[in-house]
Design a protein around this motif. Structure first.
Motif, mmCIF file in Angstrom:
data_model
loop_
_atom_site.group_PDB
_atom_site.id
_atom_site.type_symbol
_atom_site.label_atom_id
_atom_site.label_comp_id
_atom_site.label_asym_id
_atom_site.label_seq_id
_atom_site.Cartn_x
_atom_site.Cartn_y
_atom_site.Cartn_z
ATOM 1 N N GLY A 81 0.816 -1.201 0.000
ATOM 2 C CA GLY A 81 0.000 0.000 0.000
ATOM 3 C C GLY A 81 0.852 1.253 0.000
ATOM 4 N N VAL A 82 0.384 2.265 -0.694
ATOM 5 C CA VAL A 82 1.080 3.550 -0.694
ATOM 6 C C VAL A 82 0.069 4.644 -0.377
ATOM 7 C CG1 VAL A 82 2.376 5.204 -2.060
ATOM 8 C CG2 VAL A 82 2.749 2.782 -2.395
ATOM 9 N N ILE A 83 0.318 5.359 0.683
ATOM 10 C CA ILE A 83 -0.582 6.455 1.045
ATOM 11 C C ILE A 83 0.172 7.766 0.909
ATOM 12 C CG2 ILE A 83 -2.066 7.441 2.811
ATOM 13 C CD1 ILE A 83 -2.311 4.749 4.074
ATOM 14 N N ILE A 84 -0.255 8.574 -0.035
ATOM 15 C CA ILE A 84 0.417 9.827 -0.344
ATOM 16 C C ILE A 84 -0.503 10.969 0.051
ATOM 17 C CG2 ILE A 84 1.105 11.259 -2.302
ATOM 18 C CD1 ILE A 84 3.151 9.183 -1.605
ATOM 19 N N SER A 85 0.078 12.048 0.541
ATOM 20 C CA SER A 85 -0.777 13.125 1.021
ATOM 21 C C SER A 85 -1.328 13.983 -0.105
ATOM 22 C CB SER A 85 -0.014 13.997 2.015
ATOM 23 O OG SER A 85 1.144 14.514 1.401
ATOM 24 N N CYS A 113 -3.417 5.082 -2.432
ATOM 25 C CA CYS A 113 -4.393 5.908 -1.717
ATOM 26 C C CYS A 113 -3.907 7.347 -1.612
ATOM 27 C CB CYS A 113 -4.604 5.409 -0.305
ATOM 28 S SG CYS A 113 -4.752 3.644 -0.139
ATOM 29 N N ASN A 114 -4.832 8.245 -1.603
ATOM 30 C CA ASN A 114 -4.556 9.667 -1.472
ATOM 31 C C ASN A 114 -5.138 10.138 -0.143
ATOM 32 O OD1 ASN A 114 -3.436 11.865 -3.075
ATOM 33 N ND2 ASN A 114 -5.490 12.754 -2.935
ATOM 34 N N SER A 115 -4.296 10.621 0.746
ATOM 35 C CA SER A 115 -4.835 10.951 2.065
ATOM 36 C C SER A 115 -5.314 12.395 2.148
ATOM 37 C CB SER A 115 -3.782 10.713 3.148
ATOM 38 O OG SER A 115 -2.826 11.751 3.124
ATOM 39 N N ASP A 116 -4.855 13.222 1.192
ATOM 40 C CA ASP A 116 -5.293 14.610 1.191
ATOM 41 C C ASP A 116 -4.916 15.316 2.478
ATOM 42 O OD1 ASP A 116 -6.293 15.794 -0.994
ATOM 43 O OD2 ASP A 116 -8.298 14.925 -0.803
ATOM 44 N N ARG A 121 -8.971 10.443 6.831
ATOM 45 C CA ARG A 121 -8.873 9.709 5.571
ATOM 46 C C ARG A 121 -7.707 8.732 5.630
ATOM 47 N NH1 ARG A 121 -11.111 11.152 0.158
ATOM 48 N NH2 ARG A 121 -9.351 10.304 -0.990
ATOM 49 N N GLU A 122 -6.630 9.194 6.220
ATOM 50 C CA GLU A 122 -5.458 8.336 6.331
ATOM 51 C C GLU A 122 -5.800 7.067 7.108
ATOM 52 O OE1 GLU A 122 -0.969 9.340 7.371
ATOM 53 O OE2 GLU A 122 -2.153 9.178 9.180
ATOM 54 N N LYS A 123 -6.527 7.253 8.180
ATOM 55 C CA LYS A 123 -6.873 6.100 9.006
ATOM 56 C C LYS A 123 -7.772 5.126 8.244
ATOM 57 C CE LYS A 123 -8.335 4.755 13.585
ATOM 58 N NZ LYS A 123 -8.735 5.187 14.932
ATOM 59 N N THR A 124 -8.747 5.666 7.560
ATOM 60 C CA THR A 124 -9.604 4.804 6.747
ATOM 61 C C THR A 124 -8.761 3.979 5.784
ATOM 62 O OG1 THR A 124 -11.100 6.692 6.702
ATOM 63 C CG2 THR A 124 -11.685 4.795 5.344
ATOM 64 N N HIS A 125 -7.867 4.674 5.085
ATOM 65 C CA HIS A 125 -7.028 3.973 4.124
ATOM 66 C C HIS A 125 -6.188 2.901 4.795
ATOM 67 C CE1 HIS A 125 -8.095 5.988 0.516
ATOM 68 N NE2 HIS A 125 -7.738 7.189 0.934
ATOM 69 N N LEU A 126 -5.657 3.243 5.950
ATOM 70 C CA LEU A 126 -4.830 2.263 6.652
ATOM 71 C C LEU A 126 -5.633 1.006 6.971
ATOM 72 C CD1 LEU A 126 -2.768 4.534 9.087
ATOM 73 C CD2 LEU A 126 -1.864 3.063 7.282
ATOM 74 N N THR A 142 0.595 11.635 8.471
ATOM 75 C CA THR A 142 0.075 12.834 9.108
ATOM 76 C C THR A 142 0.158 12.523 10.596
ATOM 77 O OG1 THR A 142 -2.180 12.017 9.234
ATOM 78 C CG2 THR A 142 -1.547 13.145 7.217
ATOM 79 N N LYS A 143 -0.111 13.488 11.417
ATOM 80 C CA LYS A 143 -0.049 13.200 12.853
ATOM 81 C C LYS A 143 -1.269 12.386 13.262
ATOM 82 C CE LYS A 143 3.657 15.488 13.920
ATOM 83 N NZ LYS A 143 4.815 14.859 14.552
ATOM 84 N N ASN A 144 -1.393 12.111 14.504
ATOM 85 C CA ASN A 144 -2.612 11.590 15.102
ATOM 86 C C ASN A 144 -2.943 10.126 14.873
ATOM 87 O OD1 ASN A 144 -3.310 14.627 14.112
ATOM 88 N ND2 ASN A 144 -3.951 14.198 16.212
ATOM 89 N N ASN A 145 -2.157 9.435 14.087
ATOM 90 C CA ASN A 145 -2.494 8.037 13.900
ATOM 91 C C ASN A 145 -1.427 7.101 14.460
ATOM 92 O OD1 ASN A 145 -5.062 8.175 12.752
ATOM 93 N ND2 ASN A 145 -4.202 8.665 10.750
ATOM 94 N N ASN A 146 -0.664 7.631 15.390
ATOM 95 C CA ASN A 146 0.447 6.852 15.923
ATOM 96 C C ASN A 146 0.038 5.505 16.499
ATOM 97 O OD1 ASN A 146 1.483 9.323 15.348
ATOM 98 N ND2 ASN A 146 2.895 9.343 17.082
#
Lengths: 361, 361
Positions: A81-85, A113-116, A121-126, A142-146
């Motif tokens: 998986g690749v999550i790009i902002s 995935c595009n996290s924008d 959104r990042e968490k959903t993608h994860l 991004t922050k907050n998903n540690n």
DNA sequence: TACAAATAAGAAAACGTTTTCTATACATAA
DNA sequence: TTATGTATAGAAAACGTTTTCTTATTTGTA
């Protein structure tokens, strides 16, 4: 007798036309499905006789093993998986290209995935990627998903962070020398004699933005220049943001005579604002960007910029991931790549020695 | 007794920590796996009592269904493949963004591939995507893979072509009015009084390149201008190619006084060549690009260009695909989106303000 | 000659879901 | 009362692989 035959045929999976499976190949070549599987994966003893028969059958049927079934059984997937902002940022597309180059050769597919830049959104993608059973994930955190990231690692999914360093000790990472890059760029301006230098930063929270600001400040200090807080504008790494930030700077009672812009898109916006007021670059205002882009040499004047090895960031991240997949126990490491100041004319350098095309094919 | 218990537990799948599956949720909530599955998919009768128990258990375990297993059983996947010819081209990244926007909302994941304009690579990617059991594929078709595409469609994988029209009647497609766009751009130059107009084309084989050249020729004809074959340069849709092509044009005994460039990257290259010779735009040479890009307004002078609705191309393609997945029998359709000439200063329009974009959506 | 080891290939289990089949309880209609 | 239907939920089959377990054959060695 009939009973027995029926039972055997139970697994024959008479399929609709078109889609074909391992049973059909086995049937056509007169072997068991185990043998077909062994031939396809090709790393176990199968007699040359059967091997060729199976291969022929597979070819005529156009058979290729179902990846879902394979992944399910092997409990590993050949997908990453690749999550790009922000996929519209050319910097990241170069990164993706680097990732793709390495992973393609290693036989992996890329789930994109595009996290924008949105933690939710990042968490959903994860979690989608986890459900998809990917072998690993490369992301611009991004922050907050540690804690969530941590749980992923615990459940066996390897992560590699790129561009930003989230300060996590449970994943590999690739960044660049942001501070040094910004230091060099600012020093360059200082050495050319500019005294009143401004900066357009990214969001306060991202590590890249923070580091670049640090480099900027250190350079001012190093050259005995005063730091005017009014000349530090925070923005959002986007074109419109850069445009507005530059307007703010130019509207000051004492506007800067030189500016460093912390990323490529904001640089575009800043240029737009400058052109709108018909200011001459670099005579009336000098500008240095962060991220060297294909268009840098097409601008008039050409743009002085801090080049980041975007493609290499991608390849490095991919390689880190592959190595970790091979040996999950090895210690985590952070690779920091170097930046390079590309001196062109927008900074007012009289000696434009280094004008070279950015991108040769 | 012991025998029986053993048999029952056979399916209990005592797992390693971390990864959890439907059996563990079932165990924790005291129901069968069937019920868990029904609750998770949420479209069949389950009592509110059990529903809440299962949901709670799923939450505490952080359970999410394995996608490979689900895909395998359902024989459909919620994954869609995207094959793009050049991810570093901002035009395509906008397209991808459009695709992603729609498909994300519809619950699909994106399997991404870069074909690099290479039919062989394209074919490899296509067969990987088939093995991956994707529901459909959106691609920028190169030539030479027609029969293979056809076989994919026959085996139940839906295809949507974007950007290029391969003249296939077994897939949906989204393109733009390339000919009309080129016609308008060229006419714009002609109306401003330029008589000796050149063009930098893409590869001879791609439909976009061909159509744009056609529009160019028709515009010359329409304005009674002679067509000098020397002013038609074929290139490769890349920056370096545009750079070299423009050099070739400028080296002519009678170079053009205005040029249309058939895509964004080549335009960047062309600008570079022009700047290198210190030619003034638009006074000494006028230029119009195809593809409106973020940097167009940051250039000095700003770039006149034919805007393509890249984002809409993506969303449209995604929607076509979703509709076809819903109803595979419906007739194939080609959607042709409109272009829009963005008149700025590189074409010299300042001298002639009467001209305005001729367009209706 | 006999017995262990290696090779080759089929049978069957396993991966984690979804869905069909089956069974129960309860309500409704004849 | 009996038949019919419906809501609910478990048991078991199925999806298409990979891999372990078995078995049969060949080879090597004491």
């Amino acid at each position: 007798m009939i009973e027995k035959k029926k039972k055997q045929q139970k697994q024959e999976h008479e399929q609709a036309e078109g889609k074909n499976n391992i049973f059909q190949v086995a049937k056509l070549s007169g072997v068991s499905i185990a043998t077909v599987s062994r031939v396809m994966s090709g790393k176990v003893y199968v007699s040359s006789e059967l091997t060729s028969r199976v291969k022929k059958a597979a070819l005529t049927l156009g058979y290729c093993p179902n990846r879902s079934a394979s992944n399910l059984r092997k409990r590993v997937s050949k997908t990453i998986g690749v999550i790009i902002s922000d996929i519209e940022n050319p910097f990241f597309t170069s990164v993706i290209r680097g990732i793709e180059t390495i992973l393609y050769d290693a036989g992996y597919s890329l789930l994109f995935c595009n996290s924008d830049e949105d933690p939710k959104r990042e968490k959903t993608h994860l979690s989608i990627l986890r459900a998809e059973d990917v072998a690993g994930i490369i992301l611009t955190p991004t922050k907050n998903n540690n804690e969530f990231c941590k749980s992923l690692v615990e459940s066996g999914i390897q992560l590699v962070a790129i561009d930003r360093s989230p300060g996590m000790d449970y994943m590999d990472g690739v960044t660049v020398k942001n501070k040094k890059g910004a230091f060099e760029a600012t020093s360059h301006l200082a050495q050319l004699g500019y005294q009143r230098i401004g900066i357009i930063c990214g969001p306060k929270q991202t590590s890249t933005s923070v580091e670049r600001l640090e480099g900027f400040k250190e350079a001012l200090l190093h050259h005995n220049l005063v730091l005017d807080q009014k000349l530090i504008i925070y923005s959002d790494f986007r074109q419109m943001g850069g445009y507005k930030a530059m307007q703010t700077l130019l509207d000051l009672e004492f506007p800067p005579i030189a500016v460093m812009v912390s990323n490529n898109l904001m640089t575009l916006g800043a240029l737009q604002a400058i052109h709108e007021r018909n200011l001459k670059i670099p005579d009336q205002i000098a500008i240095v960007g962060f991220d060297d882009m294909p268009w840098a040499t097409s601008l008039q004047p050409s743009l002085t910029a801090v080049a980041q090895p975007a493609f290499d960031i991608g390849t490095t991240a991919a390689q880190l991931l592959l190595e970790r997949l091979k040996d999950p126990t090895r210690s985590y490491r952070q690779v920091v790549l170097d930046t390079k100041l590309m001196v062109r004319t927008s900074s007012g350098s009289k000696m434009n020695l280094l004008i070279k095309p950015v991108n040769e094919t």
